[in-house]
Scaffold this motif. Structure first.
Motif, PDB file in Angstrom:
ATOM      1  N   TRP A 130     -10.291  29.506 -78.806  1.00  0.00           N
ATOM      2  CA  TRP A 130     -11.535  29.042 -79.414  1.00  0.00           C
ATOM      3  C   TRP A 130     -11.351  27.624 -79.951  1.00  0.00           C
ATOM      4  O   TRP A 130     -10.318  27.289 -80.506  1.00  0.00           O
ATOM      5  CB  TRP A 130     -11.952  29.954 -80.578  1.00  0.00           C
ATOM      6  CG  TRP A 130     -12.462  31.290 -80.128  1.00  0.00           C
ATOM      7  CD1 TRP A 130     -11.778  32.474 -80.113  1.00  0.00           C
ATOM      8  CD2 TRP A 130     -13.772  31.573 -79.609  1.00  0.00           C
ATOM      9  NE1 TRP A 130     -12.579  33.478 -79.622  1.00  0.00           N
ATOM     10  CE2 TRP A 130     -13.815  32.951 -79.309  1.00  0.00           C
ATOM     11  CE3 TRP A 130     -14.917  30.796 -79.375  1.00  0.00           C
ATOM     12  CZ2 TRP A 130     -14.947  33.574 -78.790  1.00  0.00           C
ATOM     13  CZ3 TRP A 130     -16.047  31.422 -78.851  1.00  0.00           C
ATOM     14  CH2 TRP A 130     -16.059  32.796 -78.565  1.00  0.00           C
ATOM     15  N   PHE A 131     -12.391  26.842 -79.785  1.00  0.00           N
ATOM     16  CA  PHE A 131     -12.471  25.497 -80.391  1.00  0.00           C
ATOM     17  C   PHE A 131     -11.315  24.598 -79.936  1.00  0.00           C
ATOM     18  O   PHE A 131     -10.665  23.925 -80.743  1.00  0.00           O
ATOM     19  CB  PHE A 131     -12.536  25.597 -81.923  1.00  0.00           C
ATOM     20  CG  PHE A 131     -13.556  26.602 -82.392  1.00  0.00           C
ATOM     21  CD1 PHE A 131     -14.900  26.408 -82.134  1.00  0.00           C
ATOM     22  CD2 PHE A 131     -13.175  27.758 -83.073  1.00  0.00           C
ATOM     23  CE1 PHE A 131     -15.853  27.345 -82.541  1.00  0.00           C
ATOM     24  CE2 PHE A 131     -14.116  28.696 -83.480  1.00  0.00           C
ATOM     25  CZ  PHE A 131     -15.460  28.488 -83.218  1.00  0.00           C
ATOM     26  N   VAL A 132     -11.091  24.619 -78.646  1.00  0.00           N
ATOM     27  CA  VAL A 132      -9.964  23.905 -78.051  1.00  0.00           C
ATOM     28  C   VAL A 132     -10.042  22.408 -78.364  1.00  0.00           C
ATOM     29  O   VAL A 132     -11.115  21.795 -78.260  1.00  0.00           O
ATOM     30  CB  VAL A 132      -9.974  24.096 -76.515  1.00  0.00           C
ATOM     31  CG1 VAL A 132      -8.788  23.389 -75.864  1.00  0.00           C
ATOM     32  CG2 VAL A 132      -9.974  25.582 -76.177  1.00  0.00           C
ATOM     33  N   GLY A 133      -8.914  21.862 -78.763  1.00  0.00           N
ATOM     34  CA  GLY A 133      -8.836  20.421 -79.010  1.00  0.00           C
ATOM     35  C   GLY A 133      -9.252  20.022 -80.418  1.00  0.00           C
ATOM     36  O   GLY A 133      -8.949  18.910 -80.858  1.00  0.00           O
ATOM     37  N   GLY A 159       3.735  41.878 -84.613  1.00  0.00           N
ATOM     38  CA  GLY A 159       3.378  40.696 -85.405  1.00  0.00           C
ATOM     39  C   GLY A 159       2.057  40.115 -84.939  1.00  0.00           C
ATOM     40  O   GLY A 159       2.004  39.319 -84.012  1.00  0.00           O
ATOM     41  N   VAL A 160       0.989  40.557 -85.598  1.00  0.00           N
ATOM     42  CA  VAL A 160      -0.335  40.036 -85.254  1.00  0.00           C
ATOM     43  C   VAL A 160      -0.365  38.537 -85.564  1.00  0.00           C
ATOM     44  O   VAL A 160      -0.064  38.120 -86.684  1.00  0.00           O
ATOM     45  CB  VAL A 160      -1.423  40.781 -86.063  1.00  0.00           C
ATOM     46  CG1 VAL A 160      -2.749  40.027 -86.050  1.00  0.00           C
ATOM     47  CG2 VAL A 160      -1.604  42.190 -85.515  1.00  0.00           C
ATOM     48  N   GLN A 161      -0.683  37.753 -84.545  1.00  0.00           N
ATOM     49  CA  GLN A 161      -0.673  36.296 -84.712  1.00  0.00           C
ATOM     50  C   GLN A 161      -2.103  35.785 -84.822  1.00  0.00           C
ATOM     51  O   GLN A 161      -2.934  36.079 -83.969  1.00  0.00           O
ATOM     52  CB  GLN A 161       0.026  35.641 -83.523  1.00  0.00           C
ATOM     53  CG  GLN A 161       0.044  34.128 -83.606  1.00  0.00           C
ATOM     54  CD  GLN A 161       0.806  33.511 -82.445  1.00  0.00           C
ATOM     55  OE1 GLN A 161       1.840  34.031 -82.007  1.00  0.00           O
ATOM     56  NE2 GLN A 161       0.290  32.408 -81.931  1.00  0.00           N
ATOM     57  N   ARG A 162      -2.354  35.041 -85.874  1.00  0.00           N
ATOM     58  CA  ARG A 162      -3.689  34.495 -86.109  1.00  0.00           C
ATOM     59  C   ARG A 162      -3.686  33.018 -85.749  1.00  0.00           C
ATOM     60  O   ARG A 162      -2.697  32.323 -86.019  1.00  0.00           O
ATOM     61  CB  ARG A 162      -4.017  34.663 -87.596  1.00  0.00           C
ATOM     62  CG  ARG A 162      -5.484  34.768 -87.901  1.00  0.00           C
ATOM     63  CD  ARG A 162      -6.076  36.132 -87.644  1.00  0.00           C
ATOM     64  NE  ARG A 162      -5.691  37.146 -88.589  1.00  0.00           N
ATOM     65  CZ  ARG A 162      -5.793  38.456 -88.352  1.00  0.00           C
ATOM     66  NH1 ARG A 162      -6.260  38.902 -87.209  1.00  0.00           N
ATOM     67  NH2 ARG A 162      -5.421  39.323 -89.260  1.00  0.00           N
ATOM     68  N   ASP A 163      -4.790  32.536 -85.197  1.00  0.00           N
ATOM     69  CA  ASP A 163      -4.899  31.106 -84.913  1.00  0.00           C
ATOM     70  C   ASP A 163      -5.370  30.366 -86.170  1.00  0.00           C
ATOM     71  O   ASP A 163      -5.389  30.931 -87.274  1.00  0.00           O
ATOM     72  CB  ASP A 163      -5.829  30.864 -83.715  1.00  0.00           C
ATOM     73  CG  ASP A 163      -7.288  31.139 -84.064  1.00  0.00           C
ATOM     74  OD1 ASP A 163      -7.593  31.549 -85.216  1.00  0.00           O
ATOM     75  OD2 ASP A 163      -8.149  30.963 -83.176  1.00  0.00           O
ATOM     76  N   THR A 164      -5.776  29.137 -86.027  1.00  0.00           N
ATOM     77  CA  THR A 164      -6.180  28.352 -87.190  1.00  0.00           C
ATOM     78  C   THR A 164      -7.699  28.138 -87.231  1.00  0.00           C
ATOM     79  O   THR A 164      -8.369  28.594 -88.153  1.00  0.00           O
ATOM     80  CB  THR A 164      -5.437  27.001 -87.183  1.00  0.00           C
ATOM     81  OG1 THR A 164      -4.034  27.261 -87.283  1.00  0.00           O
ATOM     82  CG2 THR A 164      -5.864  26.126 -88.351  1.00  0.00           C
ATOM     83  N   GLY A 165      -8.238  27.479 -86.207  1.00  0.00           N
ATOM     84  CA  GLY A 165      -9.660  27.133 -86.232  1.00  0.00           C
ATOM     85  C   GLY A 165     -10.574  28.337 -86.132  1.00  0.00           C
ATOM     86  O   GLY A 165     -11.544  28.466 -86.885  1.00  0.00           O
ATOM     87  N   GLY A 166     -10.256  29.244 -85.214  1.00  0.00           N
ATOM     88  CA  GLY A 166     -11.093  30.423 -85.028  1.00  0.00           C
ATOM     89  C   GLY A 166     -11.132  31.262 -86.291  1.00  0.00           C
ATOM     90  O   GLY A 166     -12.192  31.748 -86.697  1.00  0.00           O
ATOM     91  N   TYR A 167      -9.982  31.401 -86.924  1.00  0.00           N
ATOM     92  CA  TYR A 167      -9.911  32.188 -88.150  1.00  0.00           C
ATOM     93  C   TYR A 167     -10.738  31.540 -89.267  1.00  0.00           C
ATOM     94  O   TYR A 167     -11.493  32.228 -89.969  1.00  0.00           O
ATOM     95  CB  TYR A 167      -8.450  32.333 -88.580  1.00  0.00           C
ATOM     96  CG  TYR A 167      -8.252  33.208 -89.803  1.00  0.00           C
ATOM     97  CD1 TYR A 167      -8.574  34.555 -89.769  1.00  0.00           C
ATOM     98  CD2 TYR A 167      -7.733  32.675 -90.976  1.00  0.00           C
ATOM     99  CE1 TYR A 167      -8.379  35.360 -90.891  1.00  0.00           C
ATOM    100  CE2 TYR A 167      -7.527  33.474 -92.099  1.00  0.00           C
ATOM    101  CZ  TYR A 167      -7.851  34.817 -92.052  1.00  0.00           C
ATOM    102  OH  TYR A 167      -7.659  35.610 -93.161  1.00  0.00           O
TER     103      TYR A 167
END
Ligand code: ATP
Ligand code: MG
Length: 630
Positions: A45-48, A250-258
């Protein structure tokens, strides 16, 4: 806006919908592509776009609400309440970030946080986010073995721990558990940062490895640490599930989408606007704590209450007193906690002015009708059941009072949240079942922003664990569900073997492994049985090795193994020593039959049972009573 059109847009025009939602956070550089689905089931999500969780949660509010309360950390255990405005939070987080840097932590490094529900846990999380380090908060109630597993998987540069937590007036030293975990771990971090609360004067420090936060804090009191901008899909944090297979995921969360999911949900689901007050009673070690004690309310410019202690101490009115004092608008808790309070007189609620309180959200396990009814009557506000998973990071099924409150139906968390392409399908055929029929709850990719991006360093396991159950590429929730004609979903339980003890998720397989580690044990089956207070409690059926000695001694030993390895929450409440366990012809334990017998229900379909006399053996053991426990 009405729920139906909001939801419909999120499904039919996901890019337009999420592009609009993304405007609610700060992007240092805006995304160039809203959704990249070129490699399903992965999606980006929200690439770049570049952003930062800490900037959105703290710095961004300084212009308009620097003096507003951001965080109130209340401990009914120590009797201390600490209040932090956004300006003060900014100060603390900068200092903490400088301390992390001084300990050689930088972008992409993992930091394990093993702290009780205190303000420093929040500072530490935000400080990691600020410098692009990946935090992994481990619930303070976990014992050394659990901590060691999580350390080895994350391979952290630093572990942050407290001298002790407190529960029910008792000091629970953390440091001995940390030392034991670091001994057991094969990838122990080189440094340990200690938050000394002064609760355990006996705390021992390991020279060179252990450093005191207070000391370093004093050195960095005025430090300003620049924000590290992360690409939207770079990981922000890890959060381990309890794991049914032994090794936690280990559930990995992204930054922007979260960040976008938090900004959306705090407003439309939890009905919290900037300046309003949210009280989640969760521990920061759980998914709810991450999302609705820390990131959600702070990204939303709200005030967040963090609570260390029991709901019944110093008296059963303590939460309601806090609601009154701080003007809490939305409260978030669990059915277990409400069941504890339900044993108390309703006057504890009624004595307080709760006119500011609008909503009580409950999640984590099925909300039973008597509990829902009792608390609705006592509070006089709508109680909103909401369904989610550590993996989703925010509610997947809920009502959305911040948008448009649909009627509640007791027993159902409601309707799908924006972006969730939800279906209930037949386990065998993979086809959608008609309204009113039971099936497996699944999500069609792409998963919405905020949901896990993968399992830490194990893309294969991500695909295998969640997307390999059906011919089509579908995310399996591993929960049974029924959808009614109005689209309301009812959750019927798990398709795997996880039990819920007082809000804590425990894999029966994990407990079995621990019990089986006892030298006298030949084989063990662990099931969760209903318990009026805790929801479920684990009970053990075990066969002993020959010459294993006295059954009662072995049974006591099994209990102790679990306490030592998994912590007191996992302690089996009863242990039955038996001569045989019911198994299928293929050798799998028939837990559902065991469970049915233990709960005095019909054992159901026995066609797969290998030796029917094994069930009689279980019946006899249940009639005779446990060898350990009561
Ligand atoms: P693991 O995935 O490690 O085995 P877990 O599934 O127990 O652990 P969580 O992610 O915290 O850990 O729990 C999510 C599960 O909790 C859901 O899949 C569902 O079974 C249950 N659950 C959560 N909220 C609700 C709810 N409102 N009603 C019914 N069940 C719920
Ligand atoms: Mg799960």
């Amino acid at each position: 806006m009405d729920y139906e059109s909001f939801y419909r847009q999120s499904i039919e025009q996901p890019e337009a919908f999420w592009a609009e939602q993304a405007q609610r956070i700060h992007w240092e550089t805006p995304p160039t592509q809203i959704l990249d689905q070129s490699n399903p089931p992965f999606r980006r999500w929200f690439v770049g776009g570049t952003t930062n969780l800490c900037y959105n949660a703290v710095d961004r509010h300084l212009a308009e609400r620097a003096e507003q309360l951001a965080l109130v950390a209340i401990s009914s255990e120590t009797g201390v309440t600490r209040e932090f405005s956004y300006r003060q939070l900014h100060r603390e987080v900068n200092t903490f970030a400088a301390v992390l840097q001084a300990l050689d932590v930088g972008k992409g490094d993992r930091v394990v946080i093993y702290l009780p529900n205190i303000a420093e846990a929040v500072f530490a999380m935000l400080a990691c986010a600020r410098i692009g380090a990946i935090h992994s908060v481990v619930f303070g109630g976990f014992a050394a073995h659990n901590l060691a597993l999580r350390i080895d998987d994350a391979q952290p540069k630093l572990l942050i721990a407290a001298d002790a937590g407190m529960r029910g007036g008792k000091v629970i030293p953390y440091k001995p558990l940390v030392d034991a975990a670091l001994n057991e771990a094969s990838a122990p971090p080189p440094r340990v940062l200690l938050v000394d609360r002064g609760l355990d004067p006996q705390m021992i420090r390991v020279p060179k490895r252990d450093v005191d936060y207070a000391e370093l804090r004093a050195k960095h009191e005025t430090a300003e640490v620049p924000v590290v901008w992360l690409e939207s899909n770079e990981p922000s944090y890890l959060l381990y599930t309890s794991g049914t297979t032994g090794k936690p995921k280990g559930v990995q969360r992204d930054t922007g989408g979260y960040a976008v999911a938090m900004a959306l949900s705090i407003r439309t689901v939890f009905d919290i606007a900037p300046g309003q007050v949210m009280f989640s009673t969760s521990d920061v070690g759980w998914a709810v704590g991450h999302s609705y004690n820390v990131y959600g309310p702070l990204i939303g410019g709200a005030t967040s209450l963090l609570y260390e202690g029991l709901p019944t101490r110093p008296d059963p009115g303590v939460w309601w007193q806090l609601c009154e004092q701080y003007g809490v608008r939305t409260m978030f808790s669990s059915p277990t906690a409400i069941r504890v309070l339900k044993k108390q007189d309703a006057h504890w609620l009624k004595d307080h002015d709760l006119s500011a309180l609008k909503w009580l959200f409950l999640a984590g396990e099925p909300l039973d009708e008597p509990t829902a009814q009792w608390i609705t009557d006592a509070l006089g506000v709508p109680v909103i059941d909401n369904y989610w998973q550590t993996e989703t990071g925010w509610p997947a099924i809920t009502l959305m009072p911040g948008l448009d409150l649909k009627p509640t139906k007791i027993g159902s968390p409601g309707l799908p949240a924006p972006g969730y392409r939800m279906k209930v399908i037949d386990e065998g055929t993979g086809k959608e079942v008609p309204a009113g029929s039971k099936g497996v709850l699944v999500l069609e990719p792409p998963l919405p922003p905020g949901c896990l991006s993968t399992i830490w360093r194990d893309d294969d396991r991500y695909v295998y664990s969640y997307f390999s159950h059906f011919r089509e590429l579908l995310y399996s929730s591993l929960d049974w569900a029924i959808r009614d004609a109005d689209g309301y979903t009812f959750i019927l339980g798990r398709t795997d073997d996880v039990i819920n003890v007082a809000g804590h998720r425990l894999g029966t397989r994990e407990i079995e492994e621990s019990v089986a580690g006892h030298p006298a044990v030949a084989e063990a089956a662990v099931i969760g049985v209903k318990d009026a207070i805790k929801g479920q409690v684990p009970i053990v059926f075990a066969t002993l090795k020959q010459d294993a000695g006295v059954a009662a001694d072995a049974a006591r030993g099994m209990q102790q193994c679990v306490v030592d390895q998994l912590g007191g929450v996992a302690k089996p409440s009863r242990v039955y020593v038996v001569n045989a366990l019911p198994k299928t012809r293929s050798g799998k334990l028939l837990r559902r039959s065991l469970q049915a017998l233990a709960e005095q229900r019909d054992p159901g379909d026995l066609s797969t049972l290998d030796d029917p006399s094994a069930l009689d053996e279980i019946r006899r053991a249940l009639a005779r009573g446990p060898d350990q426990g009561s």
